[in-house]
Design a protein around this motif. Sequence first.
Motif, PDB file in Angstrom:
ATOM      1  N   PRO A   1       0.819  -1.221   0.000  1.00 17.71           N
ATOM      2  CA  PRO A   1       0.000   0.000   0.000  1.00 17.71           C
ATOM      3  C   PRO A   1       0.848   1.264   0.000  1.00 17.71           C
ATOM      4  CG  PRO A   1      -0.167  -1.182   2.096  1.00 17.71           C
ATOM      5  CD  PRO A   1       0.498  -2.107   1.134  1.00 17.71           C
ATOM      6  N   LEU A   2       2.025   1.216   0.622  1.00 19.49           N
ATOM      7  CA  LEU A   2       2.905   2.391   0.611  1.00 19.49           C
ATOM      8  C   LEU A   2       3.412   2.689  -0.795  1.00 19.49           C
ATOM      9  CD1 LEU A   2       5.016   1.794   3.863  1.00 19.49           C
ATOM     10  CD2 LEU A   2       3.150   3.427   3.516  1.00 19.49           C
ATOM     11  N   GLU A   3       3.692   1.635  -1.572  1.00 19.56           N
ATOM     12  CA  GLU A   3       4.147   1.837  -2.951  1.00 19.56           C
ATOM     13  C   GLU A   3       3.029   2.390  -3.829  1.00 19.56           C
ATOM     14  OE1 GLU A   3       7.577  -1.535  -3.646  1.00 19.56           O
ATOM     15  OE2 GLU A   3       5.499  -2.223  -3.499  1.00 19.56           O
ATOM     16  N   VAL A   4       1.816   1.896  -3.622  1.00 19.11           N
ATOM     17  CA  VAL A   4       0.672   2.408  -4.383  1.00 19.11           C
ATOM     18  C   VAL A   4       0.439   3.882  -4.066  1.00 19.11           C
ATOM     19  CG1 VAL A   4      -1.803   2.176  -4.801  1.00 19.11           C
ATOM     20  CG2 VAL A   4      -0.406   0.129  -4.444  1.00 19.11           C
ATOM     21  N   GLU A   5       0.481   4.208  -2.773  1.00 16.88           N
ATOM     22  CA  GLU A   5       0.279   5.596  -2.356  1.00 16.88           C
ATOM     23  C   GLU A   5       1.359   6.511  -2.921  1.00 16.88           C
ATOM     24  OE1 GLU A   5      -0.946   9.132  -0.332  1.00 16.88           O
ATOM     25  OE2 GLU A   5      -1.939   7.369  -1.173  1.00 16.88           O
TER      26      GLU A   5
ATOM     27  N   PRO B   1      -4.192   4.097   2.534  1.00 16.15           N
ATOM     28  CA  PRO B   1      -3.597   4.044   3.888  1.00 16.15           C
ATOM     29  C   PRO B   1      -2.606   2.887   4.019  1.00 16.15           C
ATOM     30  CG  PRO B   1      -5.826   3.186   3.934  1.00 16.15           C
ATOM     31  CD  PRO B   1      -5.621   3.734   2.557  1.00 16.15           C
ATOM     32  N   SER B   2      -1.674   3.027   4.930  1.00 12.66           N
ATOM     33  CA  SER B   2      -0.625   2.012   5.115  1.00 12.66           C
ATOM     34  C   SER B   2      -1.180   0.687   5.617  1.00 12.66           C
ATOM     35  CB  SER B   2       0.436   2.528   6.089  1.00 12.66           C
ATOM     36  OG  SER B   2      -0.143   2.803   7.357  1.00 12.66           O
ATOM     37  N   TRP B   3      -2.376   0.694   6.218  1.00 16.60           N
ATOM     38  CA  TRP B   3      -2.946  -0.550   6.750  1.00 16.60           C
ATOM     39  C   TRP B   3      -3.726  -1.336   5.700  1.00 16.60           C
ATOM     40  CZ3 TRP B   3      -8.036   0.282   5.942  1.00 16.60           C
ATOM     41  CH2 TRP B   3      -8.546   1.575   6.111  1.00 16.60           C
ATOM     42  N   GLN B   4      -3.772  -0.844   4.479  1.00 17.43           N
ATOM     43  CA  GLN B   4      -4.426  -1.619   3.423  1.00 17.43           C
ATOM     44  C   GLN B   4      -3.633  -2.886   3.128  1.00 17.43           C
ATOM     45  OE1 GLN B   4      -6.886  -2.110   1.399  1.00 17.43           O
ATOM     46  NE2 GLN B   4      -8.215  -0.320   1.678  1.00 17.43           N
TER      47      GLN B   4
ATOM     48  N   ASN C   1      -9.352  13.916   8.405  1.00 19.49           N
ATOM     49  CA  ASN C   1      -8.201  14.827   8.462  1.00 19.49           C
ATOM     50  C   ASN C   1      -7.941  15.541   7.139  1.00 19.49           C
ATOM     51  OD1 ASN C   1      -7.682  14.098  11.183  1.00 19.49           O
ATOM     52  ND2 ASN C   1      -6.481  12.328  10.521  1.00 19.49           N
ATOM     53  N   GLY C   2      -9.014  15.939   6.489  1.00 20.73           N
ATOM     54  CA  GLY C   2      -8.885  16.732   5.274  1.00 20.73           C
ATOM     55  C   GLY C   2      -8.538  15.950   4.026  1.00 20.73           C
ATOM     56  N   LYS C   3      -8.526  14.603   4.117  1.00 19.63           N
ATOM     57  CA  LYS C   3      -8.180  13.787   2.955  1.00 19.63           C
ATOM     58  C   LYS C   3      -9.206  12.679   2.760  1.00 19.63           C
ATOM     59  CE  LYS C   3      -3.170  14.563   3.267  1.00 19.63           C
ATOM     60  NZ  LYS C   3      -1.828  13.924   3.391  1.00 19.63           N
ATOM     61  N   LEU C   4      -9.139  12.065   1.587  1.00 19.12           N
ATOM     62  CA  LEU C   4     -10.004  10.946   1.242  1.00 19.12           C
ATOM     63  C   LEU C   4      -9.172   9.668   1.265  1.00 19.12           C
ATOM     64  CD1 LEU C   4     -11.806  12.679  -1.748  1.00 19.12           C
ATOM     65  CD2 LEU C   4     -12.774  12.276   0.536  1.00 19.12           C
ATOM     66  N   TRP C   5      -9.607   8.666   2.048  1.00 23.24           N
ATOM     67  CA  TRP C   5      -8.843   7.441   2.243  1.00 23.24           C
ATOM     68  C   TRP C   5      -9.638   6.232   1.777  1.00 23.24           C
ATOM     69  CZ3 TRP C   5      -3.887   8.062   3.802  1.00 23.24           C
ATOM     70  CH2 TRP C   5      -3.564   9.272   4.429  1.00 23.24           C
ATOM     71  N   CYS C   6      -8.991   5.343   1.049  1.00 26.62           N
ATOM     72  CA  CYS C   6      -9.648   4.145   0.531  1.00 26.62           C
ATOM     73  C   CYS C   6      -9.783   3.095   1.631  1.00 26.62           C
ATOM     74  CB  CYS C   6      -8.857   3.584  -0.640  1.00 26.62           C
ATOM     75  SG  CYS C   6      -9.596   2.102  -1.343  1.00 26.62           S
ATOM     76  N   VAL C   7     -11.019   2.756   1.965  1.00 26.55           N
ATOM     77  CA  VAL C   7     -11.291   1.713   2.955  1.00 26.55           C
ATOM     78  C   VAL C   7     -11.564   0.384   2.253  1.00 26.55           C
ATOM     79  CG1 VAL C   7     -12.861   0.960   4.791  1.00 26.55           C
ATOM     80  CG2 VAL C   7     -12.185   3.374   4.610  1.00 26.55           C
ATOM     81  N   ASP C   8     -12.394   0.417   1.231  1.00 25.72           N
ATOM     82  CA  ASP C   8     -12.713  -0.778   0.456  1.00 25.72           C
ATOM     83  C   ASP C   8     -12.708  -0.410  -1.019  1.00 25.72           C
ATOM     84  OD1 ASP C   8     -13.676  -3.427  -0.146  1.00 25.72           O
ATOM     85  OD2 ASP C   8     -15.631  -2.512  -0.510  1.00 25.72           O
ATOM     86  N   GLY C   9     -12.011  -1.216  -1.830  1.00 25.32           N
ATOM     87  CA  GLY C   9     -11.990  -0.951  -3.263  1.00 25.32           C
ATOM     88  C   GLY C   9     -10.649  -0.463  -3.775  1.00 25.32           C
ATOM     89  N   MET C  10      -9.554  -0.801  -3.085  1.00 24.10           N
ATOM     90  CA  MET C  10      -8.231  -0.317  -3.501  1.00 24.10           C
ATOM     91  C   MET C  10      -7.886  -0.768  -4.924  1.00 24.10           C
ATOM     92  SD  MET C  10      -4.466  -0.935  -1.756  1.00 24.10           S
ATOM     93  CE  MET C  10      -4.631  -2.729  -1.862  1.00 24.10           C
TER      94      MET C  10
ATOM     95  N   VAL D   1      -0.910 -11.588   6.989  1.00 15.03           N
ATOM     96  CA  VAL D   1      -0.068 -10.385   7.027  1.00 15.03           C
ATOM     97  C   VAL D   1      -0.916  -9.137   6.815  1.00 15.03           C
ATOM     98  CG1 VAL D   1       1.812  -9.131   5.900  1.00 15.03           C
ATOM     99  CG2 VAL D   1       2.023 -11.592   6.300  1.00 15.03           C
ATOM    100  N   ASP D   2      -1.837  -9.193   5.837  1.00 14.00           N
ATOM    101  CA  ASP D   2      -2.725  -8.059   5.594  1.00 14.00           C
ATOM    102  C   ASP D   2      -3.562  -7.757   6.835  1.00 14.00           C
ATOM    103  OD1 ASP D   2      -1.890  -7.828   2.937  1.00 14.00           O
ATOM    104  OD2 ASP D   2      -3.406  -9.221   2.221  1.00 14.00           O
ATOM    105  N   THR D   3      -4.134  -8.805   7.411  1.00 14.70           N
ATOM    106  CA  THR D   3      -4.960  -8.637   8.607  1.00 14.70           C
ATOM    107  C   THR D   3      -4.141  -8.066   9.753  1.00 14.70           C
ATOM    108  OG1 THR D   3      -6.361 -10.498   7.939  1.00 14.70           O
ATOM    109  CG2 THR D   3      -6.447  -9.831  10.253  1.00 14.70           C
ATOM    110  N   TYR D   4      -2.906  -8.557   9.897  1.00 14.88           N
ATOM    111  CA  TYR D   4      -2.032  -8.105  10.979  1.00 14.88           C
ATOM    112  C   TYR D   4      -1.820  -6.591  10.915  1.00 14.88           C
ATOM    113  CZ  TYR D   4       2.294  -7.150  13.498  1.00 14.88           C
ATOM    114  OH  TYR D   4       3.245  -6.589  14.329  1.00 14.88           O
ATOM    115  N   HIS D   5      -1.449  -6.077   9.750  1.00 12.41           N
ATOM    116  CA  HIS D   5      -1.179  -4.641   9.619  1.00 12.41           C
ATOM    117  C   HIS D   5      -2.406  -3.810   9.979  1.00 12.41           C
ATOM    118  CE1 HIS D   5       2.856  -4.887   8.104  1.00 12.41           C
ATOM    119  NE2 HIS D   5       2.512  -5.700   7.123  1.00 12.41           N
ATOM    120  N   ALA D   6      -3.565  -4.235   9.478  1.00 13.92           N
ATOM    121  CA  ALA D   6      -4.789  -3.484   9.767  1.00 13.92           C
ATOM    122  C   ALA D   6      -5.170  -3.583  11.236  1.00 13.92           C
ATOM    123  CB  ALA D   6      -5.932  -4.003   8.890  1.00 13.92           C
ATOM    124  N   ALA D   7      -5.017  -4.764  11.810  1.00 14.35           N
ATOM    125  CA  ALA D   7      -5.386  -4.962  13.214  1.00 14.35           C
ATOM    126  C   ALA D   7      -4.490  -4.152  14.147  1.00 14.35           C
ATOM    127  CB  ALA D   7      -5.318  -6.446  13.571  1.00 14.35           C
ATOM    128  N   VAL D   8      -3.209  -4.058  13.831  1.00 12.84           N
ATOM    129  CA  VAL D   8      -2.293  -3.231  14.634  1.00 12.84           C
ATOM    130  C   VAL D   8      -2.715  -1.766  14.539  1.00 12.84           C
ATOM    131  CG1 VAL D   8       0.071  -2.351  14.779  1.00 12.84           C
ATOM    132  CG2 VAL D   8      -0.329  -4.804  14.563  1.00 12.84           C
TER     133      VAL D   8
END
Length: 311
Positions: free
Chosen positions: A9-13, A63-66, A95-104, A148-155
Motif C-alpha cells: 500500500p505504501l508503494e501504491v500511495e 492508507p498504510s494498513w491496506q 483529516n482533510g483527505k479521502l482514504w480508501c477503505v474498500d476498493g483499492m 499479514v494483511d490482517t495483521y497490519h490493519a489490526a495493529v
Amino acid sequence: MNKRVFLTPLEVEAEMQKQRAKVDFAGKTEEAAVKTMIDTAKQNGKFGDKILMVLSPVYIHIPSWQRKLTISRALSIGNNYNKYKWEVPKILYCNGKLWCVDGMHRIYGAFRGKLEAVSVEIMTDISEKEAINLFLSQTDDRSHMSPVDTYHAAVAAGKPEYLKLRSICAKNNVQIKGDVGTVKNPVGILTSISDGVSMARSNPELLNKILRLINKLQWNGYENLSEGKAYSAKVLRVLKKLYSYYPDNEKDMEKILLTYCRGAKYFRDNLAEPWQDSLFDHLSGVVAQHMDSSVVVPITVKQSRGRIKEG
C-alpha cells in the motif's frame, strides 16, 4: 528480472502521490478542495442514508494498513472497467483527505487506466479505527486477506491481541512476518501470525516462554532469516505441547533441551524437516530420556492419534 506480482500500500500511495504533486493537489489546496467536494456531496449527493459522489481516483489516498495489491488484478479492472460489474468503493473522509477503505484494486485500476472519474461512497460519520474494523470484517472471497494483511490493519486499529503479539516478539527480538523494520537486527521471523495471535490472546506468558526458549536454543542460525524455520507454526505448537506435559517441571524440561538439543546445526539436522508429530516425538523422547524417573513420561502423538501434517 523478476516481474512484480504485488505492490505494498505504501508503494501504491507513493505512485499516486507523484501524480497529485503534478496537478498541485496537496497540502492546503487539497484540504480546501476536498472540503468543498464533501460539503457539496452532503447537499446534493445523498441517496437514502449514503453519500455518493464522482471524483478522480487520483484524489484518493491509500492508507498504510491496506492489504497488498495484486497488480494484474488491478490492471485488469482498469483496462476493462465496467461500472455495472464493480461495487462502489468506500472512501473515508478524515483529516482533510479521502482514504480508501474498500476498493483499492478498483481505485488503483481506474488510476492506471487513466479514468477521469469513478463513483464512490463517502463515509464522514465514522473514525479511522471504525473504518479499519469495517475493512477487517470483510470475509467474502473477493476481499479475502492474508494473515499479514490482517495483521497490519489490526495493529493500526489497536486490537489488543495483535499489539500484545507485537510487544512479545519485539521483547524477544523476533520479527513478525511482513512487519519489516519494527525489530532491529532480529534473530528470526515468526512466520505463523495466526498461531502467534491465538497464543497472545489466550496465553501470552507461554508465548513469551517459547520465544525465549527458541532464542536460547539458537535454532535459527541462518544467515538469511527468511530461510529459518525455528519460529514456524510447527515449532510453536510442539513446544506448547511440551510445556503442557511438564507444567511442574518446566525448568527441568528447558534445561534438558538446552543441554541436548541446542544449536542451528542440531535444528537443521534433526528438527527442520520432520512433520509436527515426528518433531514432538523426537523432542519429547529426549526430554523423557533425561528427566527424573519420578516424572510421568508423556505419550507420543503417534500413540495418541494419527499423523497431522503442519498446517
